[in-house]
Design an enzyme around this catalytic site. Structure first.
Site, PDB file in Angstrom:
ATOM      1  N   ASP A  75       0.978  -1.204  -0.123  1.00  0.00           N
ATOM      2  CA  ASP A  75      -0.048  -0.094  -0.047  1.00  0.00           C
ATOM      3  C   ASP A  75       0.791   1.357   0.103  1.00  0.00           C
ATOM      4  O   ASP A  75       1.674   1.271   0.686  1.00  0.00           O
ATOM      5  CB  ASP A  75      -0.888   0.064   1.307  1.00  0.00           C
ATOM      6  CG  ASP A  75      -2.226  -0.828   1.188  1.00  0.00           C
ATOM      7  OD1 ASP A  75      -2.083  -1.775   0.183  1.00  0.00           O
ATOM      8  OD2 ASP A  75      -2.977  -0.990   2.096  1.00  0.00           O
ATOM      9  N   HIS A 224       3.501  -2.133   3.742  1.00  0.00           N
ATOM     10  CA  HIS A 224       3.467  -0.677   3.578  1.00  0.00           C
ATOM     11  C   HIS A 224       4.934  -0.090   3.005  1.00  0.00           C
ATOM     12  O   HIS A 224       6.090  -0.429   3.987  1.00  0.00           O
ATOM     13  CB  HIS A 224       2.820  -0.022   4.740  1.00  0.00           C
ATOM     14  CG  HIS A 224       1.470  -0.091   4.995  1.00  0.00           C
ATOM     15  ND1 HIS A 224       0.992  -1.125   5.617  1.00  0.00           N
ATOM     16  CD2 HIS A 224       0.567   0.665   4.724  1.00  0.00           C
ATOM     17  CE1 HIS A 224      -0.314  -0.887   5.711  1.00  0.00           C
ATOM     18  NE2 HIS A 224      -0.712   0.083   5.293  1.00  0.00           N
TER      19      HIS A 224
END
Length: 266
Positions: A75, A224
């Site tokens: 992400d 992430h």
């Protein structure tokens, strides 16, 4: 006059059915994604209610539990200086990945997005402004997705965008139907941990241990790119998973595997 009135009434009904109210029939109660973590090679388990729901709308959160395939996803809400390091590792290890980007990322990290596509990775949709999609109108939701798609095309030439990861993992039947009608498959995950707090990084071992502890056949990993721990752990994690017999595949491979056609996989 009566004939004109009937015609106007018919047009009004059509507009209602194709406008924002067309999705009012779908429940919009917010649902937060969650699951029982995988352990010792056993797959993560979201439970029957969630699995039946995502199956109904053609979403995925893991692949075939009988095949040692892994689907690596990231992400990207903003750039924190580690994406190029991650891309270098992926290129060296010949591992495909999917990067779910926001509008902020597209506007502030153009070079990284261009490189993702040039390196053969998938760029997915994480919405433009990262809102709770259950709290925006039908038209706003469509706009959020289209802004990301069009900006990505502008930067990279990638015309189509097939995968959506809802912000914060919050969704509803309404948002899933809207996204599906727009051509998107919801991609959730079966392996994740708290890695996004940039002021609470704990060293590469923390990221490595969490990956290795939860890994299982068919895992969709969520990482992430803002995490230094992830960037520093990634190469060793990939190499050691390969030694365990795992193969890294893309989300396109997952779609072609028939996982959506076989409910027994869940």
């Amino acid at each position: 006059m009566r004939r004109i009135y009937k015609l106007l009434l018919a047009v009004s009904v059509i507009l209602l059915m194709t406008g924002p109210l067309a999705y009012a029939e779908f429940p919009n109660n917010p649902i937060g994604w969650g699951f029982k973590k995988g352990r010792e090679g056993k797959p993560a388990d979201a439970g029957k209610p969630l699995e039946q729901l995502i199956g109904k709308y053609g979403a995925v959160y893991k692949g075939d539990p009988n095949k040692k395939d892994i689907y690596l996803t990231f992400d990207n809400g903003y750039e924190n200086g580690y994406t190029d390091q991650i891309l270098d590792v992926l290129k060296k290890e010949k591992v495909p990945a999917a990067f779910f980007v926001t509008g902020h990322y597209l506007e502030s990290a153009e070079d990284q997005v261009i490189r993702m596509v040039e390196d053969g990775h998938i760029v997915g949709n994480h919405s433009y402004h990262h809102p709770d999609l259950t709290k925006v109108s039908d038209e706003k939701l469509k706009e959020e997705l289209e802004l990301v798609r069009s900006k990505t095309q502008e930067l990279t030439g990638q015309k189509h965008m097939s995968y959506l990861r809802p912000p914060r993992g919050v969704f509803s039947e309404r948002t899933m139907q809207l996204a599906r009608d727009a051509g998107y498959t919801h991609v959730f995950w079966s392996l994740a941990f708290v890695d996004w707090n940039t002021d609470q990084q704990r060293g590469w071992q923390y990221s490595y241990d969490n990956i290795m502890r939860q890994i299982h056949p068919g895992a969709i990993l969520l990482l992430h790119t803002v995490s230094k721990d992830n960037a520093d752990a990634l190469e060793k994690a990939i190499q050691d998973l390969k030694k365990q017999g795992y193969t890294f595949k893309s989300l396109d491979d997952l779609m072609l595997s028939g996982v959506l056609k076989d409910p027994m996989l869940y």
